[in-house]
Design a protein around this motif. Structure first.
Motif, PDB file in Angstrom:
ATOM      1  N   TYR A  30       0.945  -1.223  -0.008  1.00 45.38           N
ATOM      2  CA  TYR A  30      -0.138   0.027   0.013  1.00 45.38           C
ATOM      3  C   TYR A  30       0.954   1.258  -0.095  1.00 45.38           C
ATOM      4  N   LYS A  31       2.131   1.095  -0.128  1.00 44.18           N
ATOM      5  CA  LYS A  31       3.096   2.225  -0.302  1.00 44.18           C
ATOM      6  C   LYS A  31       2.701   3.216   1.070  1.00 44.18           C
ATOM      7  N   GLY A  32       2.298   2.891   2.281  1.00 42.24           N
ATOM      8  CA  GLY A  32       2.101   3.501   3.371  1.00 42.24           C
ATOM      9  C   GLY A  32       0.716   4.034   3.383  1.00 42.24           C
ATOM     10  N   ASP A  33       0.019   3.986   2.404  1.00 48.76           N
ATOM     11  CA  ASP A  33      -1.439   4.480   2.492  1.00 48.76           C
ATOM     12  C   ASP A  33      -2.331   3.848   3.349  1.00 48.76           C
ATOM     13  N   LEU A  34      -2.377   4.190   4.418  1.00 50.35           N
ATOM     14  CA  LEU A  34      -3.499   3.715   5.557  1.00 50.35           C
ATOM     15  C   LEU A  34      -4.820   3.666   5.214  1.00 50.35           C
ATOM     16  N   ASN A  35      -5.140   4.837   4.642  1.00 51.40           N
ATOM     17  CA  ASN A  35      -6.342   4.982   4.016  1.00 51.40           C
ATOM     18  C   ASN A  35      -6.846   3.963   3.118  1.00 51.40           C
ATOM     19  N   LEU A  36      -6.192   3.586   2.232  1.00 51.43           N
ATOM     20  CA  LEU A  36      -6.460   2.947   1.011  1.00 51.43           C
ATOM     21  C   LEU A  36      -6.437   1.260   1.725  1.00 51.43           C
ATOM     22  N   ALA A  37      -5.479   1.063   2.572  1.00 56.33           N
ATOM     23  CA  ALA A  37      -5.515  -0.254   3.164  1.00 56.33           C
ATOM     24  C   ALA A  37      -6.682  -0.619   3.975  1.00 56.33           C
ATOM     25  N   LEU A  38      -7.469   0.600   4.784  1.00 55.92           N
ATOM     26  CA  LEU A  38      -8.555   0.249   5.491  1.00 55.92           C
ATOM     27  C   LEU A  38      -9.684   0.170   4.464  1.00 55.92           C
ATOM     28  N   ALA A  39      -9.786   0.986   3.703  1.00 57.77           N
ATOM     29  CA  ALA A  39     -10.845   0.995   2.632  1.00 57.77           C
ATOM     30  C   ALA A  39     -10.982  -0.347   1.983  1.00 57.77           C
ATOM     31  N   ASP A  40      -9.734  -1.023   1.683  1.00 60.09           N
ATOM     32  CA  ASP A  40      -9.528  -2.249   0.693  1.00 60.09           C
ATOM     33  C   ASP A  40     -10.201  -3.104   1.767  1.00 60.09           C
ATOM     34  N   ALA A  41      -9.668  -3.136   2.989  1.00 61.57           N
ATOM     35  CA  ALA A  41     -10.213  -4.172   4.023  1.00 61.57           C
ATOM     36  C   ALA A  41     -11.588  -4.349   4.139  1.00 61.57           C
ATOM     37  N   SER A  42     -12.222  -2.962   4.200  1.00 57.16           N
ATOM     38  CA  SER A  42     -13.485  -2.857   4.554  1.00 57.16           C
ATOM     39  C   SER A  42     -14.372  -3.231   3.596  1.00 57.16           C
ATOM     40  N   TYR A  43     -14.049  -3.072   2.334  1.00 57.20           N
ATOM     41  CA  TYR A  43     -14.628  -3.287   1.076  1.00 57.20           C
ATOM     42  C   TYR A  43     -14.773  -4.885   0.963  1.00 57.20           C
ATOM     43  N   LYS A  44     -13.326  -5.402   0.826  1.00 56.15           N
ATOM     44  CA  LYS A  44     -13.321  -6.837   0.814  1.00 56.15           C
ATOM     45  C   LYS A  44     -14.260  -7.742   1.702  1.00 56.15           C
ATOM     46  N   PHE A  45     -14.112  -7.067   2.990  1.00 58.00           N
ATOM     47  CA  PHE A  45     -15.184  -7.883   4.185  1.00 58.00           C
ATOM     48  C   PHE A  45     -16.567  -7.614   3.514  1.00 58.00           C
ATOM     49  N   ALA A  46     -16.905  -6.548   3.298  1.00 56.41           N
ATOM     50  CA  ALA A  46     -18.554  -6.547   2.760  1.00 56.41           C
ATOM     51  C   ALA A  46     -18.604  -7.085   1.552  1.00 56.41           C
ATOM     52  N   TYR A  47     -17.950  -7.033   0.689  1.00 58.14           N
ATOM     53  CA  TYR A  47     -18.184  -7.662  -0.664  1.00 58.14           C
ATOM     54  C   TYR A  47     -18.068  -9.276  -0.710  1.00 58.14           C
ATOM     55  N   GLU A  48     -17.206  -9.690   0.151  1.00 63.96           N
ATOM     56  CA  GLU A  48     -16.936 -11.170   0.243  1.00 63.96           C
ATOM     57  C   GLU A  48     -18.101 -11.699   1.022  1.00 63.96           C
ATOM     58  N   THR A  49     -18.629 -11.211   1.919  1.00 62.12           N
ATOM     59  CA  THR A  49     -19.901 -11.487   2.796  1.00 62.12           C
ATOM     60  C   THR A  49     -21.042 -11.662   1.959  1.00 62.12           C
ATOM     61  N   THR A  50     -21.311 -10.655   1.265  1.00 65.49           N
ATOM     62  CA  THR A  50     -22.391 -10.411   0.341  1.00 65.49           C
ATOM     63  C   THR A  50     -22.426 -11.692  -0.682  1.00 65.49           C
ATOM     64  N   ILE A  51     -21.164 -11.884  -1.323  1.00 66.20           N
ATOM     65  CA  ILE A  51     -20.925 -12.934  -2.199  1.00 66.20           C
ATOM     66  C   ILE A  51     -21.245 -14.389  -1.753  1.00 66.20           C
ATOM     67  N   ALA A  52     -20.839 -14.428  -0.522  1.00 67.04           N
ATOM     68  CA  ALA A  52     -20.994 -15.618   0.441  1.00 67.04           C
ATOM     69  C   ALA A  52     -22.492 -15.723   0.632  1.00 67.04           C
ATOM     70  N   VAL A  53     -23.353 -14.732   0.771  1.00 72.43           N
ATOM     71  CA  VAL A  53     -24.910 -15.162   0.854  1.00 72.43           C
ATOM     72  C   VAL A  53     -25.395 -15.458  -0.580  1.00 72.43           C
ATOM     73  N   PHE A  54     -24.904 -14.795  -1.545  1.00 66.82           N
ATOM     74  CA  PHE A  54     -25.243 -15.476  -2.966  1.00 66.82           C
ATOM     75  C   PHE A  54     -24.727 -16.760  -3.289  1.00 66.82           C
ATOM     76  N   GLN A  55     -23.806 -16.937  -2.989  1.00 65.20           N
ATOM     77  CA  GLN A  55     -23.344 -18.450  -3.089  1.00 65.20           C
ATOM     78  C   GLN A  55     -24.143 -19.449  -2.150  1.00 65.20           C
ATOM     79  N   PHE A  56     -24.427 -19.066  -1.112  1.00 64.48           N
ATOM     80  CA  PHE A  56     -25.219 -20.003  -0.341  1.00 64.48           C
ATOM     81  C   PHE A  56     -26.565 -20.283  -0.789  1.00 64.48           C
ATOM     82  N   GLU A  57     -27.040 -19.146  -1.595  1.00 63.08           N
ATOM     83  CA  GLU A  57     -28.388 -19.458  -1.798  1.00 63.08           C
ATOM     84  C   GLU A  57     -28.431 -20.240  -3.254  1.00 63.08           C
ATOM     85  N   LEU A  58     -27.285 -19.885  -4.008  1.00 56.69           N
ATOM     86  CA  LEU A  58     -27.248 -20.687  -5.256  1.00 56.69           C
ATOM     87  C   LEU A  58     -27.127 -22.352  -4.928  1.00 56.69           C
ATOM     88  N   GLU A  59     -26.298 -22.652  -3.760  1.00 58.31           N
ATOM     89  CA  GLU A  59     -25.938 -23.857  -3.744  1.00 58.31           C
ATOM     90  C   GLU A  59     -27.073 -24.681  -2.993  1.00 58.31           C
TER      91      GLU A  59
END
Length: 130
Positions: A30-59
């Motif tokens: 992240y080249k020292g960019d804590l703002n981007l690191a936090l945004a990435d981690a937060s986005y990844k958590f929300a997105y992957e959790t959302t996708i997990a619900v979609f996947q659960f429904e599909l399966e």
């Protein structure tokens, strides 16, 4: 909002655990960019959790349909929204990485808020299971 502030604080502690100073390495991913690191981690958590619900429904579509057809119908309405947000995130993230400006960070934070708004909407579609 309160929950997200708590999550970000916890994430910050986790990211910084073991570091001597509250910043990322300047030559790291992240080249020292804590703002981007936090945004990435937060986005990844929300997105992957959302996708997990979609996947659960599909399966489990056949069984969930027996419980309530509204589960599939509700998720079908939300899927395109999540796809649009994810595409916007990728574009905004690339732009911010190329030119890290306050406006670029603000754009990322706006899109992050959108995926965080969609997450409980997606999760609530499974409410008939309770």
């Amino acid at each position: 909002p309160y929950c997200m502030k708590y999550l970000l604080a916890l994430l910050s502690v986790c990211l910084l655990c073991g570091c001597k100073t509250p910043k990322l390495e300047p030559d790291g991913a992240y080249k020292g960019d804590l703002n981007l690191a936090l945004a990435d981690a937060s986005y990844k958590f929300a997105y992957e959790t959302t996708i997990a619900v979609f996947q659960f429904e599909l399966e489990n579509r056949a069984e969930l349909w027996k419980v309530s057809p509204s589960i599939k119908h509700g998720l079908d309405k939300l899927r395109p929204e999540v796809v649009k947000v994810d595409k916007r995130w990728a574009i905004a993230r690339r732009a911010y990485k190329a030119n890290p400006t306050p406006q670029g960070l603000s754009n990322l934070q706006t899109i992050l808020a959108e995926i965080q708004r969609l997450l409980p909407a997606v999760q609530s579609q499974l409410q008939p299971l309770n």
